[in-house]
Design an enzyme around this catalytic site. Structure first.
Site, PDB file in Angstrom:
ATOM      1  N   LYS A  47      82.229  50.505  40.993  1.00 21.79           N
ATOM      2  CA  LYS A  47      81.932  49.659  42.149  1.00 21.79           C
ATOM      3  C   LYS A  47      82.651  50.227  43.368  1.00 21.79           C
ATOM      4  O   LYS A  47      83.793  50.678  43.275  1.00 21.79           O
ATOM      5  CB  LYS A  47      82.436  48.234  41.876  1.00 21.79           C
ATOM      6  N   CYS A 131      76.665  49.808  52.881  1.00 24.52           N
ATOM      7  CA  CYS A 131      76.692  48.426  52.397  1.00 24.52           C
ATOM      8  C   CYS A 131      76.118  47.484  53.452  1.00 24.52           C
ATOM      9  O   CYS A 131      76.618  47.433  54.570  1.00 24.52           O
ATOM     10  CB  CYS A 131      78.111  47.982  52.062  1.00 24.52           C
TER      11      CYS A 131
HETATM   12  C1  DHB Z   1      77.579  45.780  48.260  1.00 25.87           C
HETATM   13  C2  DHB Z   1      76.250  46.086  48.392  1.00 25.87           C
HETATM   14  C3  DHB Z   1      75.885  47.378  48.642  1.00 25.87           C
HETATM   15  O1  DHB Z   1      74.584  47.728  48.775  1.00 25.87           O
HETATM   16  C4  DHB Z   1      76.849  48.354  48.766  1.00 25.87           C
HETATM   17  O2  DHB Z   1      76.488  49.599  49.027  1.00 25.87           O
HETATM   18  C5  DHB Z   1      78.184  48.041  48.629  1.00 25.87           C
HETATM   19  C6  DHB Z   1      78.538  46.744  48.371  1.00 25.87           C
HETATM   20  C7  DHB Z   1      77.976  44.398  48.004  1.00 25.87           C
HETATM   21  O3  DHB Z   1      77.359  43.489  48.545  1.00 25.87           O
HETATM   22  O4  DHB Z   1      78.947  44.208  47.263  1.00 25.87           O
END
Ligand code: DHB
Length: 312
Positions: A47, A131
């Protein structure tokens, strides 16, 4: 089909097969990452990490839909120390692990990459510039001068292998301008695409949005977005320096979708929505389906057809 190989190289890492999770799915907690280790994915991505733990946006913040998914998670994550420890603990496993980083400012990314530089990590690091879900923070990927500033900054403090996660683009002018910036840096790879930002899905029965953050706006993934993912893989393959490799992400549900991504130029691929829907068994199914297609076509390895889309 024993003579068919799905092995692929990305930078200095060899993936026993070309499929990993897409960042955000099955990679936030230690338990999820352990499940990915046990799966038949060819690699793992963590993540996107910020400096500190973040709880993320209020729930409900993700929903599967018939043809895909919507989410506005808000980067819930354990903080860089946790993910850096995880990648270091599994540094020499046969499954490469990509460390994703998403500081909320240029300054934060500078500090995060400085910390990674001073560690013993020698794998791939992904700078996430796309994001869509942090309230009040625009996607850097749509602000071209800031893309350049981010890259100048992280490459000034880190000489490890760095890839970049991009949002989808929709115009040739954007492909040209972004590729022109990326080609100025020793980037290992481009990961295209992130979710299509700020879509809306409606719960007809309740006459409501499905998710709570941002009044229901969220990133769209899954089947809906495959044509945009393929166009972005193809557009960047045609514009980037040949040494810059490509991760194809978006809309992979069947083995044929993996084949299409590779035909457009992907070196490896990532699966998000379908992994969420189906669990880690998806990697076994997709590998079987892809091998059947390759066998029918007489291909024994990915390089037999990678990037070879015919233009009419
Ligand atoms: C999140 C969503 C994304 O598309 C990303 O690249 C990083 C984080 C999120 O909402 O956590």
């Amino acid at each position: 089909m024993t003579n068919i190989s799905l092995e692929s190289r990305l930078g200095n890492q060899v993936f026993p097969n070309l499929m990993t999770n897409a960042s955000g799915v099955m990679c936030i907690s230690g338990e999820e990452l352990d499940k990915m280790l046990e799966s038949n994915a060819g690699g793992i991505i963590t993540k996107s990490a910020t400096t500190n733990y973040r709880p993320g946006n209020p729930t409900p913040r993700q929903q599967l839909l018939e043809l895909g998914s919507i989410n506005s998670m808000g980067i819930p994550n354990e903080g860089l120390d946790f993910y850096l420890k995880f990648v270091l603990d599994h540094q020499n496993n046969e499954k490469p692990i990509i460390l994703s980083v998403s500081g909320l400012s240029v300054e934060e990314n500078k500090e995060l990459f400085t910390q990674i530089q001073s560690s013993n990590f020698n794998g791939l690091i992904e700078l996430n510039l796309s994001c869509p879900n942090v309230v009040g923070k625009p996607q850097v990927g749509y602000d071209f001068p800031t893309i350049k500033e981010e890259l100048d900054t992280v490459f000034s403090v880190c000489d490890k292998q760095i890839g970049v996660k991009l949002p989808p683009y929709f115009d040739f002018f954007q492909f040209d301008q972004v590729a022109e910036i990326l080609n100025q840096f020793p980037i290992a790879y481009v990961n295209t695409i992130n979710s299509i930002g700020n879509g809306m899905a409606v719960d007809l029965k309740n006459e409501s949005a499905y998710i709570k953050p941002k009044g229901g706006f969220g990133g769209i993934g899954g089947e809906f977005i495959k044509p945009i993912a393929l166009s972005n893989v193809r557009a960047f393959r045609k514009r980037l320096n040949p040494e810059i490799q490509i991760i194809g992400t978006g809309g992979i549900k069947n083995g044929s979708d993996v084949f299409e991504h590779v035909l457009c130029g992907a070196d490896i691929v990532q699966i998000g929505t379908e992994l969420w829907r189906e669990g880690t068994g998806v990697f076994d199914r997709l590998a079987d389906e892809l091998k059947i297609i390759m066998e029918e076509k007489g291909y024994t390895k990915l390089s037999d057809f990678r990037g070879k889309l015919k233009e009419l």
